[in-house]
Design a protein around this motif. Sequence first.
Motif, PDB file in Angstrom:
ATOM      1  N   LEU A  76       0.832  -1.203   0.000  1.00 25.81           N
ATOM      2  CA  LEU A  76       0.000   0.000   0.000  1.00 25.81           C
ATOM      3  C   LEU A  76       0.873   1.262   0.000  1.00 25.81           C
ATOM      4  O   LEU A  76       0.600   2.230  -0.735  1.00 25.81           O
ATOM      5  CB  LEU A  76      -0.915  -0.021   1.227  1.00 25.81           C
ATOM      6  N   LYS A  77       1.935   1.256   0.809  1.00 24.21           N
ATOM      7  CA  LYS A  77       2.818   2.431   0.891  1.00 24.21           C
ATOM      8  C   LYS A  77       3.510   2.715  -0.431  1.00 24.21           C
ATOM      9  O   LYS A  77       3.791   3.868  -0.762  1.00 24.21           O
ATOM     10  CB  LYS A  77       3.858   2.212   1.992  1.00 24.21           C
ATOM     11  N   GLU A  78       3.802   1.674  -1.191  1.00 21.48           N
ATOM     12  CA  GLU A  78       4.479   1.871  -2.476  1.00 21.48           C
ATOM     13  C   GLU A  78       3.508   2.279  -3.581  1.00 21.48           C
ATOM     14  O   GLU A  78       3.890   2.943  -4.539  1.00 21.48           O
ATOM     15  CB  GLU A  78       5.211   0.586  -2.874  1.00 21.48           C
ATOM     16  N   LEU A  79       2.252   1.906  -3.451  1.00 10.22           N
ATOM     17  CA  LEU A  79       1.263   2.164  -4.504  1.00 10.22           C
ATOM     18  C   LEU A  79       0.497   3.480  -4.315  1.00 10.22           C
ATOM     19  O   LEU A  79       0.000   4.055  -5.289  1.00 10.22           O
ATOM     20  CB  LEU A  79       0.258   1.005  -4.565  1.00 10.22           C
ATOM     21  N   ILE A  80       0.383   3.936  -3.088  1.00  6.66           N
ATOM     22  CA  ILE A  80      -0.448   5.115  -2.784  1.00  6.66           C
ATOM     23  C   ILE A  80       0.451   6.286  -2.374  1.00  6.66           C
ATOM     24  O   ILE A  80       1.378   6.106  -1.562  1.00  6.66           O
ATOM     25  CB  ILE A  80      -1.444   4.803  -1.639  1.00  6.66           C
ATOM     26  N   PRO A  81       0.206   7.487  -2.875  1.00  3.83           N
ATOM     27  CA  PRO A  81       0.982   8.664  -2.460  1.00  3.83           C
ATOM     28  C   PRO A  81       0.888   8.857  -0.951  1.00  3.83           C
ATOM     29  O   PRO A  81      -0.144   8.577  -0.315  1.00  3.83           O
ATOM     30  CB  PRO A  81       0.303   9.820  -3.198  1.00  3.83           C
ATOM     31  N   ILE A  82       1.966   9.367  -0.362  1.00  6.84           N
ATOM     32  CA  ILE A  82       2.032   9.533   1.103  1.00  6.84           C
ATOM     33  C   ILE A  82       0.887  10.386   1.621  1.00  6.84           C
ATOM     34  O   ILE A  82       0.302  10.103   2.685  1.00  6.84           O
ATOM     35  CB  ILE A  82       3.386  10.166   1.492  1.00  6.84           C
ATOM     36  N   SER A  83       0.527  11.394   0.856  1.00  5.93           N
ATOM     37  CA  SER A  83      -0.510  12.320   1.302  1.00  5.93           C
ATOM     38  C   SER A  83      -1.871  11.647   1.468  1.00  5.93           C
ATOM     39  O   SER A  83      -2.738  12.172   2.185  1.00  5.93           O
ATOM     40  CB  SER A  83      -0.636  13.483   0.315  1.00  5.93           C
ATOM     41  N   GLU A  84      -2.075  10.503   0.853  1.00  2.00           N
ATOM     42  CA  GLU A  84      -3.379   9.837   0.908  1.00  2.00           C
ATOM     43  C   GLU A  84      -3.322   8.494   1.644  1.00  2.00           C
ATOM     44  O   GLU A  84      -4.271   7.710   1.600  1.00  2.00           O
ATOM     45  CB  GLU A  84      -3.903   9.631  -0.521  1.00  2.00           C
ATOM     46  N   GLN A  85      -2.208   8.224   2.299  1.00  2.96           N
ATOM     47  CA  GLN A  85      -2.028   6.908   2.910  1.00  2.96           C
ATOM     48  C   GLN A  85      -2.733   6.733   4.248  1.00  2.96           C
ATOM     49  O   GLN A  85      -3.154   5.634   4.603  1.00  2.96           O
ATOM     50  CB  GLN A  85      -0.532   6.624   3.099  1.00  2.96           C
ATOM     51  N   SER A  86      -2.880   7.811   5.002  1.00  2.89           N
ATOM     52  CA  SER A  86      -3.280   7.706   6.408  1.00  2.89           C
ATOM     53  C   SER A  86      -4.566   6.902   6.616  1.00  2.89           C
ATOM     54  O   SER A  86      -4.589   5.899   7.345  1.00  2.89           O
ATOM     55  CB  SER A  86      -3.452   9.104   7.002  1.00  2.89           C
ATOM     56  N   SER A  87      -5.639   7.324   5.969  1.00  9.04           N
ATOM     57  CA  SER A  87      -6.925   6.636   6.180  1.00  9.04           C
ATOM     58  C   SER A  87      -6.900   5.215   5.641  1.00  9.04           C
ATOM     59  O   SER A  87      -7.533   4.302   6.212  1.00  9.04           O
ATOM     60  CB  SER A  87      -8.051   7.432   5.515  1.00  9.04           C
ATOM     61  N   LEU A  88      -6.153   5.013   4.547  1.00  4.13           N
ATOM     62  CA  LEU A  88      -6.091   3.671   3.947  1.00  4.13           C
ATOM     63  C   LEU A  88      -5.306   2.711   4.842  1.00  4.13           C
ATOM     64  O   LEU A  88      -5.691   1.548   5.001  1.00  4.13           O
ATOM     65  CB  LEU A  88      -5.458   3.754   2.561  1.00  4.13           C
ATOM     66  N   LEU A  89      -4.210   3.209   5.425  1.00  2.00           N
ATOM     67  CA  LEU A  89      -3.434   2.373   6.347  1.00  2.00           C
ATOM     68  C   LEU A  89      -4.279   2.005   7.560  1.00  2.00           C
ATOM     69  O   LEU A  89      -4.227   0.866   8.047  1.00  2.00           O
ATOM     70  CB  LEU A  89      -2.172   3.110   6.791  1.00  2.00           C
ATOM     71  N   SER A  90      -5.062   2.943   8.022  1.00  3.47           N
ATOM     72  CA  SER A  90      -5.935   2.672   9.174  1.00  3.47           C
ATOM     73  C   SER A  90      -6.958   1.599   8.833  1.00  3.47           C
ATOM     74  O   SER A  90      -7.251   0.704   9.656  1.00  3.47           O
ATOM     75  CB  SER A  90      -6.654   3.954   9.603  1.00  3.47           C
ATOM     76  N   HIS A  91      -7.493   1.665   7.603  1.00  5.11           N
ATOM     77  CA  HIS A  91      -8.491   0.666   7.196  1.00  5.11           C
ATOM     78  C   HIS A  91      -7.866  -0.730   7.132  1.00  5.11           C
ATOM     79  O   HIS A  91      -8.469  -1.710   7.606  1.00  5.11           O
ATOM     80  CB  HIS A  91      -9.073   1.050   5.835  1.00  5.11           C
ATOM     81  N   VAL A  92      -6.663  -0.819   6.537  1.00  5.89           N
ATOM     82  CA  VAL A  92      -5.969  -2.115   6.443  1.00  5.89           C
ATOM     83  C   VAL A  92      -5.676  -2.650   7.837  1.00  5.89           C
ATOM     84  O   VAL A  92      -5.856  -3.854   8.112  1.00  5.89           O
ATOM     85  CB  VAL A  92      -4.662  -1.981   5.617  1.00  5.89           C
ATOM     86  N   LYS A  93      -5.266  -1.767   8.753  1.00  4.69           N
ATOM     87  CA  LYS A  93      -4.967  -2.230  10.106  1.00  4.69           C
ATOM     88  C   LYS A  93      -6.224  -2.706  10.824  1.00  4.69           C
ATOM     89  O   LYS A  93      -6.172  -3.634  11.642  1.00  4.69           O
ATOM     90  CB  LYS A  93      -4.284  -1.105  10.888  1.00  4.69           C
ATOM     91  N   ARG A  94      -7.360  -2.072  10.558  1.00  2.00           N
ATOM     92  CA  ARG A  94      -8.615  -2.541  11.157  1.00  2.00           C
ATOM     93  C   ARG A  94      -8.948  -3.957  10.668  1.00  2.00           C
ATOM     94  O   ARG A  94      -9.410  -4.798  11.441  1.00  2.00           O
ATOM     95  CB  ARG A  94      -9.755  -1.578  10.797  1.00  2.00           C
ATOM     96  N   ILE A  95      -8.703  -4.197   9.373  1.00  2.41           N
ATOM     97  CA  ILE A  95      -8.942  -5.544   8.830  1.00  2.41           C
ATOM     98  C   ILE A  95      -8.012  -6.549   9.509  1.00  2.41           C
ATOM     99  O   ILE A  95      -8.430  -7.655   9.903  1.00  2.41           O
ATOM    100  CB  ILE A  95      -8.731  -5.553   7.300  1.00  2.41           C
ATOM    101  N   ILE A  96      -6.740  -6.166   9.654  1.00  6.10           N
ATOM    102  CA  ILE A  96      -5.764  -7.052  10.292  1.00  6.10           C
ATOM    103  C   ILE A  96      -6.154  -7.297  11.752  1.00  6.10           C
ATOM    104  O   ILE A  96      -6.030  -8.421  12.266  1.00  6.10           O
ATOM    105  CB  ILE A  96      -4.343  -6.440  10.213  1.00  6.10           C
ATOM    106  N   ASN A  97      -6.639  -6.264  12.424  1.00  3.40           N
ATOM    107  CA  ASN A  97      -7.058  -6.433  13.818  1.00  3.40           C
ATOM    108  C   ASN A  97      -8.226  -7.420  13.933  1.00  3.40           C
ATOM    109  O   ASN A  97      -8.298  -8.223  14.874  1.00  3.40           O
ATOM    110  CB  ASN A  97      -7.463  -5.084  14.406  1.00  3.40           C
ATOM    111  N   HIS A  98      -9.144  -7.346  12.972  1.00  6.07           N
ATOM    112  CA  HIS A  98     -10.265  -8.288  12.953  1.00  6.07           C
ATOM    113  C   HIS A  98      -9.744  -9.719  12.767  1.00  6.07           C
ATOM    114  O   HIS A  98     -10.186 -10.667  13.445  1.00  6.07           O
ATOM    115  CB  HIS A  98     -11.231  -7.904  11.831  1.00  6.07           C
ATOM    116  N   LEU A  99      -8.786  -9.865  11.863  1.00  3.01           N
ATOM    117  CA  LEU A  99      -8.169 -11.173  11.623  1.00  3.01           C
ATOM    118  C   LEU A  99      -7.479 -11.672  12.883  1.00  3.01           C
ATOM    119  O   LEU A  99      -7.599 -12.857  13.250  1.00  3.01           O
ATOM    120  CB  LEU A  99      -7.162 -11.071  10.458  1.00  3.01           C
ATOM    121  N   GLU A 100      -6.786 -10.768  13.569  1.00  2.17           N
ATOM    122  CA  GLU A 100      -6.089 -11.151  14.805  1.00  2.17           C
ATOM    123  C   GLU A 100      -7.069 -11.641  15.866  1.00  2.17           C
ATOM    124  O   GLU A 100      -6.800 -12.614  16.583  1.00  2.17           O
ATOM    125  CB  GLU A 100      -5.287  -9.961  15.331  1.00  2.17           C
ATOM    126  N   THR A 101      -8.210 -10.980  15.930  1.00  2.00           N
ATOM    127  CA  THR A 101      -9.239 -11.392  16.906  1.00  2.00           C
ATOM    128  C   THR A 101      -9.707 -12.824  16.633  1.00  2.00           C
ATOM    129  O   THR A 101      -9.871 -13.635  17.549  1.00  2.00           O
ATOM    130  CB  THR A 101     -10.432 -10.427  16.836  1.00  2.00           C
TER     131      THR A 101
END
Length: 815
Positions: A76-101
């Motif tokens: 994601l960091k390589e494909l998306i400009p830094i200026s637009e990464q924040s919300s997308l990284l948060s979304h991916v981490k929420r998915i990962i957190n669900h998987l971890e649960t």
Amino acid sequence: MRVLKFGGSSVANAKNIKLVLDIITKKAATEKLIVVVSAFSKITDLLLLASKKAAAGDESFKEILADIERQHLDALKELIPISEQSSLLSHVKRIINHLETLLDGCYLLGELSLRTSDTILSFGELLSSYIIAEALKQNLKNSGYKDSREIIKTNNHFGKAIVNFEITNRLITDYFASNENQVVVMPGFIAASLDGINTTLGRGGSDYTAAIIAGALNATELEIWTDVNGMFTANPKVVKQAQPIAFISYQEAMELSHFGAKVLYPPTIQPVLRKNIPILIKNTFEPQAEGTYISNQEMSHTNPVKGISHIDNITLITLEGSGMIGVTGSSKRLFEVLSHQEINVIFITQASSEHSICIGILNSDADSAEESINKAFEVEISQNKIALCIVEKNLCIIALVGENMKNHQGLSGSMFSTLGKNNVNIRAIAQGASERNISAVISERDVKKALNSLHETFFEKNIKQLNLFVMGVGNVGEKFIEQIHQQKKFLKENLKINVRVIALSNSKKMYFDEDGISLKEWRFLLETGETADKEKFITTVKELNLRNSIFVDITANESISQTYEHFLKRNIAVVTCNKIACASEFDNYKKLKKLSQKFNAPFLFETNVGAGLPIIDTLKNLIASGDKVHKIQAVLSGSLNFVFNNFDTQNSFHDVVKEAGVQGFTEPDPKIDLSGIDVARKILILIRESGYQMEMNQITNESFMPAECLDTTSNETFFESLKKHASHFEAIYQEAVSKDSRLKYVAQFEDGKANVGLRFIPKDHPFYNLEGKDNIVLFFTDRYVEQPLLIKGAGAGAAVTASGIFADVIRIGNN
């Protein structure tokens, strides 16, 4: 509208995803697209491993989870400009957190249900599709994302859910009727039950997703993007000469897919088959390549055989007995047993007598199947009406596939003939009336040889590949390799023979290359090879098990000559200039000849007599045509002929023998030539090839050498002894001069007796004018009575000996 599906290798990382985005963007310029993506490469395997470890109480599942998170965040960091990464990284981490649960739940409960497994496995596609959809929006604003679970509905058969097409098709058409995006990205493999529970579509599920969408929308085409240039005539990892198939029918594609062509899975074809929607298989990494076009369009004037495929890890189970003959329901009972155990039957064949039925299943199901079948038929088994089922593991099914095979005679014959010539034993055969598929069960160890042999027969324009394993690269060996290198192109273009040297060995080093040794740099490669080991050399040749294998012995080593039996028994041809085997005990000579016939492995030794002269081949043709040899007279030693042609008052015997060695006319140990042993071996071989039984000790050897010379233990002491006995050799020469004769070392066979020795040849004899290193053979036969059949020419030297070995190799290639 067109549906594109990108597999795991196509979306393995950011670099690959950029290629995918480029393909999508270009295609979206002309038409609407639906893009179905798989999970990143290996992610599904990691999810499965993590869930199993968690359920087993192994905390290392957390390390796997961290690796999964890292791979997706890096992409994601390589494909998306830094200026637009924040919300997308948060979304991916929420998915990962669900998987971890979910994984923590498996860890705490110590179990993993099929339902939970489906939910965990779905995260691979959910993550990949989200990241790719967001990356696509950076270049193509008019693109969107749709969760497949919302429009593909199934039952609750977790692990491989059954699609409810009535509801699914309606949901798909309703959604896309109102969707205005030029491109819609969707996750493959995953779906949901009618009550909203996550399900998966099983093996090849992402392909299936794409086909379901394409079928529902009557798409113009379904494109499957992968990491190869389409479906191949055979597995390119096993058959290097495999070629992409340009056009193929749905039925042919399904057959090849069933038999291991992993580019496509059979269920994929069903939704588009009903709608006659073409499938195009393309390579993400070579988008300009033609690929494979799958449709119901008839292809005329094409090869009736479209491909050769195989399935590994097969077990053959045979149920047989007189209690099956005329008894209705035996087959039904057998298949019911397997069905109850959820064992898939891949292969079926049954004798017309109903005495036996044979099935092929996966090795992993073998033990369960054996136990269940024996239990189901235990009454008949106890009454000796049916035998305990016979189980044969570690087999493989190979299949010849082609829609038009039924219209071409002799394909089955060609298939089985090719396998037979390569000593591939067939355990069972199955062929439908349509002849779209001809299947055979063989040993797993023979699969590479079988596939390559069949591919050569049906796809390679009759070019025959010969795989050479060369032992001995001295003077003759070097010339032999030079000749192969020089003639390689000519042989391929004119004789349709592709000669590859797979192995080289001398007394110190050996080197193997399964793809063929570069003959431009063979010396360097051999020097970098491993330490020479005869046993390991033999074992490696056997393990490679290549088609049209030829062991080439260019030594004079007795221990090497004793290895021929091992090669012949494995259908490996033997070409040799080493005379020891054919001049060994008669029983051993006959055994080697019989093994050659039994295992269809040529045993050729033309250079045993006369180097490159066609002496043995001519003799074989005489005998085969019904002629009978009564007498043989011959000068069979090029080295001795060279010696006695150059030995005179100006050149000492010692000096001439030395020069013969320098010229490469003598064996490494010159005593073998000068003692007459070499000539005795040669005449013995001719006698045996003429159809007579004789042993070496029955040949009278009238040696002209002093015993002291022959008793030396090294070449250095031998040559010193020649100087010491110079007067002995000079006396022989003077006697020849006094008789107005020339010295020739002659071999003779007549009336069942044979002898070799130095003779004084008068001027009127055919041997008198034999010059240099030439050999001459006279055959007196039923047909050649007054005037014998005469063969004459150079009988020694590295180049002519190498050419004789080369000629034997070509004979095998032309067979």
